[in-house]
Write a protein that holds these residues in place. Structure first.
Motif, PDB file in Angstrom:
ATOM      1  N   GLY A   1       2.752  -7.703  -6.652  1.00  0.00           N
ATOM      2  CA  GLY A   1       2.042  -8.261  -7.795  1.00  0.00           C
ATOM      3  C   GLY A   1       0.710  -7.561  -7.995  1.00  0.00           C
ATOM      4  N   GLY A   2      -0.068  -8.075  -8.917  1.00  0.00           N
ATOM      5  CA  GLY A   2      -1.383  -7.500  -9.160  1.00  0.00           C
ATOM      6  C   GLY A   2      -1.311  -6.203  -9.945  1.00  0.00           C
ATOM      7  N   GLU A   3      -2.332  -5.363  -9.761  1.00  0.00           N
ATOM      8  CA  GLU A   3      -2.433  -4.099 -10.483  1.00  0.00           C
ATOM      9  C   GLU A   3      -2.015  -2.945  -9.593  1.00  0.00           C
ATOM     10  OE1 GLU A   3      -3.210  -3.970 -13.648  1.00  0.00           O
ATOM     11  OE2 GLU A   3      -3.550  -6.138 -13.750  1.00  0.00           O
ATOM     12  N   GLY A   4      -1.641  -1.853 -10.219  1.00  0.00           N
ATOM     13  CA  GLY A   4      -1.313  -0.657  -9.459  1.00  0.00           C
ATOM     14  C   GLY A   4      -2.565   0.052  -8.988  1.00  0.00           C
ATOM     15  N   SER A   5      -2.446   0.804  -7.913  1.00  0.00           N
ATOM     16  CA  SER A   5      -3.591   1.566  -7.412  1.00  0.00           C
ATOM     17  C   SER A   5      -3.770   2.870  -8.176  1.00  0.00           C
ATOM     18  CB  SER A   5      -3.416   1.858  -5.916  1.00  0.00           C
ATOM     19  OG  SER A   5      -2.227   2.594  -5.688  1.00  0.00           O
ATOM     20  N   SER A   6      -2.758   3.283  -8.934  1.00  0.00           N
ATOM     21  CA  SER A   6      -2.836   4.482  -9.762  1.00  0.00           C
ATOM     22  C   SER A   6      -1.959   4.235 -10.980  1.00  0.00           C
ATOM     23  CB  SER A   6      -2.351   5.706  -8.979  1.00  0.00           C
ATOM     24  OG  SER A   6      -2.378   6.877  -9.772  1.00  0.00           O
TER      25      SER A   6
ATOM     26  N   GLY B   1       2.932   8.924  -0.746  1.00  0.00           N
ATOM     27  CA  GLY B   1       2.360   8.183   0.372  1.00  0.00           C
ATOM     28  C   GLY B   1       2.292   6.697   0.059  1.00  0.00           C
ATOM     29  N   ARG B   2       1.287   6.027   0.608  1.00  0.00           N
ATOM     30  CA  ARG B   2       1.145   4.577   0.439  1.00  0.00           C
ATOM     31  C   ARG B   2       0.261   4.298  -0.767  1.00  0.00           C
ATOM     32  NH1 ARG B   2       0.429   1.676   6.226  1.00  0.00           N
ATOM     33  NH2 ARG B   2       0.654  -0.088   4.815  1.00  0.00           N
ATOM     34  N   TRP B   3       0.883   3.873  -1.861  1.00  0.00           N
ATOM     35  CA  TRP B   3       0.154   3.504  -3.065  1.00  0.00           C
ATOM     36  C   TRP B   3       0.926   2.380  -3.740  1.00  0.00           C
ATOM     37  CZ3 TRP B   3       1.676   5.172  -8.325  1.00  0.00           C
ATOM     38  CH2 TRP B   3       2.891   5.853  -8.363  1.00  0.00           C
ATOM     39  N   THR B   4       0.316   1.736  -4.723  1.00  0.00           N
ATOM     40  CA  THR B   4       0.970   0.644  -5.436  1.00  0.00           C
ATOM     41  C   THR B   4       1.339   1.107  -6.832  1.00  0.00           C
ATOM     42  OG1 THR B   4      -0.254  -1.028  -4.182  1.00  0.00           O
ATOM     43  CG2 THR B   4       0.785  -1.733  -6.239  1.00  0.00           C
ATOM     44  N   VAL B   5       2.628   1.066  -7.144  1.00  0.00           N
ATOM     45  CA  VAL B   5       3.119   1.477  -8.456  1.00  0.00           C
ATOM     46  C   VAL B   5       2.838   0.351  -9.454  1.00  0.00           C
ATOM     47  CG1 VAL B   5       5.121   2.319  -9.740  1.00  0.00           C
ATOM     48  CG2 VAL B   5       4.975   2.716  -7.261  1.00  0.00           C
ATOM     49  N   PRO B   6       2.161   0.632 -10.564  1.00  0.00           N
ATOM     50  CA  PRO B   6       1.887  -0.420 -11.550  1.00  0.00           C
ATOM     51  C   PRO B   6       3.151  -0.781 -12.330  1.00  0.00           C
ATOM     52  CG  PRO B   6       1.200   1.683 -12.418  1.00  0.00           C
ATOM     53  CD  PRO B   6       1.656   1.949 -10.999  1.00  0.00           C
ATOM     54  N   LYS B   7       3.043  -1.777 -13.188  1.00  0.00           N
ATOM     55  CA  LYS B   7       4.194  -2.138 -14.024  1.00  0.00           C
ATOM     56  C   LYS B   7       4.589  -0.981 -14.931  1.00  0.00           C
ATOM     57  CE  LYS B   7       3.260  -7.107 -14.090  1.00  0.00           C
ATOM     58  NZ  LYS B   7       3.005  -8.300 -14.943  1.00  0.00           N
ATOM     59  N   ARG B   8       3.608  -0.174 -15.338  1.00  0.00           N
ATOM     60  CA  ARG B   8       3.887   1.018 -16.141  1.00  0.00           C
ATOM     61  C   ARG B   8       2.985   2.156 -15.670  1.00  0.00           C
ATOM     62  NH1 ARG B   8       6.357   2.135 -21.060  1.00  0.00           N
ATOM     63  NH2 ARG B   8       5.596   4.010 -22.131  1.00  0.00           N
TER      64      ARG B   8
ATOM     65  N   LEU C   1       8.002   7.492  -4.705  1.00  0.00           N
ATOM     66  CA  LEU C   1       7.926   6.039  -4.518  1.00  0.00           C
ATOM     67  C   LEU C   1       8.431   5.587  -3.144  1.00  0.00           C
ATOM     68  CD1 LEU C   1       9.395   4.926  -7.993  1.00  0.00           C
ATOM     69  CD2 LEU C   1       7.076   5.694  -7.433  1.00  0.00           C
ATOM     70  N   ARG C   2       8.755   6.501  -2.262  1.00  0.00           N
ATOM     71  CA  ARG C   2       9.432   6.131  -1.016  1.00  0.00           C
ATOM     72  C   ARG C   2       8.583   5.245  -0.108  1.00  0.00           C
ATOM     73  NH1 ARG C   2      11.287  11.853   1.159  1.00  0.00           N
ATOM     74  NH2 ARG C   2       9.297  12.415   0.178  1.00  0.00           N
ATOM     75  N   GLU C   3       7.286   5.452  -0.065  1.00  0.00           N
ATOM     76  CA  GLU C   3       6.419   4.639   0.794  1.00  0.00           C
ATOM     77  C   GLU C   3       5.539   3.696  -0.023  1.00  0.00           C
ATOM     78  OE1 GLU C   3       4.486   6.752   4.076  1.00  0.00           O
ATOM     79  OE2 GLU C   3       5.620   8.519   3.482  1.00  0.00           O
ATOM     80  N   ALA C   4       5.842   3.575  -1.304  1.00  0.00           N
ATOM     81  CA  ALA C   4       4.981   2.809  -2.199  1.00  0.00           C
ATOM     82  C   ALA C   4       5.304   1.320  -2.187  1.00  0.00           C
ATOM     83  CB  ALA C   4       5.116   3.348  -3.626  1.00  0.00           C
ATOM     84  N   ASP C   5       4.307   0.508  -2.586  1.00  0.00           N
ATOM     85  CA  ASP C   5       4.518  -0.882  -2.949  1.00  0.00           C
ATOM     86  C   ASP C   5       4.678  -0.944  -4.463  1.00  0.00           C
ATOM     87  OD1 ASP C   5       4.351  -1.943  -0.358  1.00  0.00           O
ATOM     88  OD2 ASP C   5       2.163  -1.943  -0.443  1.00  0.00           O
ATOM     89  N   PHE C   6       5.134  -2.086  -4.969  1.00  0.00           N
ATOM     90  CA  PHE C   6       5.418  -2.229  -6.393  1.00  0.00           C
ATOM     91  C   PHE C   6       4.698  -3.455  -6.938  1.00  0.00           C
ATOM     92  CE2 PHE C   6       8.754   0.148  -4.403  1.00  0.00           C
ATOM     93  CZ  PHE C   6       9.115   1.120  -5.314  1.00  0.00           C
ATOM     94  N   ALA C   7       4.014  -3.277  -8.080  1.00  0.00           N
ATOM     95  CA  ALA C   7       3.284  -4.390  -8.666  1.00  0.00           C
ATOM     96  C   ALA C   7       4.206  -5.423  -9.297  1.00  0.00           C
ATOM     97  CB  ALA C   7       2.299  -3.869  -9.716  1.00  0.00           C
ATOM     98  N   ASP C   8       5.467  -5.053  -9.522  1.00  0.00           N
ATOM     99  CA  ASP C   8       6.397  -5.972 -10.164  1.00  0.00           C
ATOM    100  C   ASP C   8       7.822  -5.617  -9.738  1.00  0.00           C
ATOM    101  OD1 ASP C   8       6.397  -8.172 -12.300  1.00  0.00           O
ATOM    102  OD2 ASP C   8       7.960  -6.844 -13.043  1.00  0.00           O
TER     103      ASP C   8
END
Length: 243
Positions: free
Chosen positions: A90-95, A109-116, A130-137
């Motif tokens: 949830g929340g916002e993406g880091s990039s 690496g480790r980053w948060t994918v935004p909704k778009r 996206l292999r090590e990423a988290d997802f905002a949605d």
């Protein structure tokens, strides 16, 4: 102020905030295209707050725009190994966007994918990993515009992939569509436009996961040899008595 700790490592979110100030300055006529491209390139090469801070110091809203982003400690399972509930944060993406003009970019690496996530490449290329990423949605959109350039989207095993991009004298890779998703895994929609360029989509495990699987296979092979008595003359009956 970031000048108080110039040696601290900057995050993707820090770089995105500086890039947004540059975009505003370009739109307002404070920078010409050459200056914008030069400074934007410096943004994505910067590794510390000390390297980022001077880039916007002469622009309105630029002073102090780079500040440390609080981080919440996370525990996560290896990419491709399940545990999707912990990776949809949830929340916002880091990039939220990336640009490559006669150059390249990477998000990995480790980053948060935004909704778009919006990306643009002109005579350049980019990698969105996206292999090590988290997802905002539970569903994220990767929007790729490639003009005489190319981009590659790398997804971990288990996610659902949908490709909706349009290609003119170029194309989008549809090979990963239709692969069954793991329960709770996010849906990745790849969209956009390619003109004399292309957008690839591939499914890969991380290097760490690949090494783990290799070691697992090696152990299984060793155990089978031991069970068949192929190591040191010892079999399931125990040690061989030669005396």
């Amino acid at each position: 102020m970031t000048d108080d700790a110039p040696e601290l490592r900057a995050s993707d979110a820090d770089r995105e905030r500086v890039a947004e100030v540059l975009q505003d300055a370009l739109a307002e006529g404070r920078l010409d295209m050459g200056e914008f491209e030069e400074r934007l390139d410096a943004v994505y090469r910067a590794r510390t707050y000390g390297e980022l801070a001077p880039i916007t110091r002469d622009l309105p809203a630029g002073e102090g725009v780079v500040t440390p982003v609080p981080r919440v400690p996370m525990t996560k399972e290896p990419a491709g190994g399940g545990g999707w509930a912990g990776r949809i944060t949830g929340g916002e993406g880091s990039s939220t966007w990336a640009v490559a003009v006669m150059s390249g970019f990477q998000r990995k690496g480790r980053w948060t994918v935004p909704k778009r996530f919006n990306s643009f490449a002109f005579w350049g290329g980019g990698e969105i990993d996206l292999r090590e990423a988290d997802f905002a949605d539970g569903e994220v959109v990767i929007n790729c515009v490639a003009i005489m350039g190319g981009m590659n989207v790398v997804v971990p095993p288990g996610v659902e992939v949908v490709v909706r991009g349009i290609g003119i004298m170029g194309g989008f890779d549809h090979r990963e569509e239709g692969v069954p998703a793991e329960p709770g895994a996010p849906r990745v929609v790849v969209t956009g436009f390619a003109f004399w360029g292309g957008v690839g989509v591939e499914r890969k495990v991380t290097r760490a996961e690949r090494l783990r699987l290799k070691e697992e296979r090696r152990r299984e092979k060793l155990e089978r040899k031991v069970a068949r008595g192929e190591l040191g003359g010892a079999g399931p009956e125990g040690r061989r008595d030669d005396g």
